[in-house]
Design a protein around this motif. Sequence first.
Motif, PDB file in Angstrom:
ATOM      1  N   ARG A  76       0.442   4.839   1.451  1.00  0.00           N
ATOM      2  CA  ARG A  76      -0.423   5.456   2.460  1.00  0.00           C
ATOM      3  C   ARG A  76      -0.055   6.928   2.644  1.00  0.00           C
ATOM      4  NH1 ARG A  76      -2.214   1.517   6.157  1.00  0.00           N
ATOM      5  NH2 ARG A  76      -3.516   3.161   7.075  1.00  0.00           N
ATOM      6  N   ALA A 117       0.828  -1.210   0.000  1.00  0.00           N
ATOM      7  CA  ALA A 117       0.000   0.000   0.000  1.00  0.00           C
ATOM      8  C   ALA A 117       0.856   1.252   0.000  1.00  0.00           C
ATOM      9  CB  ALA A 117      -0.918   0.011   1.218  1.00  0.00           C
ATOM     10  N   TRP A 175      -7.856   3.062   5.859  1.00  0.00           N
ATOM     11  CA  TRP A 175      -8.589   2.518   4.716  1.00  0.00           C
ATOM     12  C   TRP A 175      -9.877   1.904   5.257  1.00  0.00           C
ATOM     13  CZ3 TRP A 175      -5.097  -0.291   0.589  1.00  0.00           C
ATOM     14  CH2 TRP A 175      -4.232   0.650   0.005  1.00  0.00           C
TER      15      TRP A 175
END
Length: 297
Positions: free
Chosen positions: A196, A194, A207
């Motif tokens: 972020r 991910a 999320w």
Amino acid sequence: MKNNPSPDQLSIFLMVLREGGFRAAARRLGVAPSKVSTTVSRIEAQMGVPLILRTTRSIRATNQGSALADRIAPLLSEIEAACVETAQTSERVRGKLKLNVPGAVMPDILPPILGAYRSAYPEVEVEIVVDNDFVDIIAAGCDAGIRYGSRLEKDMISIPIGPRVQKIALAASPAYLQERGHPRKPADLTRHDAIRYRLSEGPCLPWILNDGGKRVTVEPVTRLTISVNALNTGLSCARAGLGIIGTFHNWLEDDFQTGKLVPILQDCWPTQEGPRLYYPSRFASAPLRAFIAICSR
């Protein structure tokens, strides 16, 4: 002889009926629900009749309340229009407008509003301070601020600016998905890399997805963390195949159209309330009043 309610009090009464509840009216006005409830109760006490019937689930105007709303709505509208017209014609709008805003409104929400404002009021100097933390705009020397769902001080008024609702989307590059595969459900994201965003000196933005009618928080494998101020950098890294990114759908539309990024788990994307412009309830400068009028169109 009883005192008549003021125009400000009657405006709150009308907002309750228009929004269908005290909490909804409070959100629209940017004040505490208790203030809205107290104001309506005070009007009823002043007039000596019930105006709104309240239950735990809904509200309904009484016959007296409906009659009052029908009479005062056009009058208050005329008063507001007259005040705006007077403010716009009594002086040339000039000077400076200083706004404190989060980075999230800079790519596509604020620029068209500023464009319309500049066309209408070319003599105003605009200064934008980008700050993602909630700040005291008065202490910071700003005329107004823009925030998402922030708790506002009691003497602040807020109005929607830009989209009323925004969708949070997930996306990744075709190369990343070819190598790692497509997530099929929110739980699959825990096995994916991910990208972020992190608030300054705070946690990464969560999320939160819709999953079977429930909102769930997913913790992916965070491979890259970027300051929330570096919005374009996050998108560039996603295009480069560094992982899945979660951000506003409106930022991703061009990449979806060109194929640089691919949408992921579209049925699970959540929505949130759009940004709001907030400002002190005391007297506003001519540049700020003009900006508010542009935002209210």
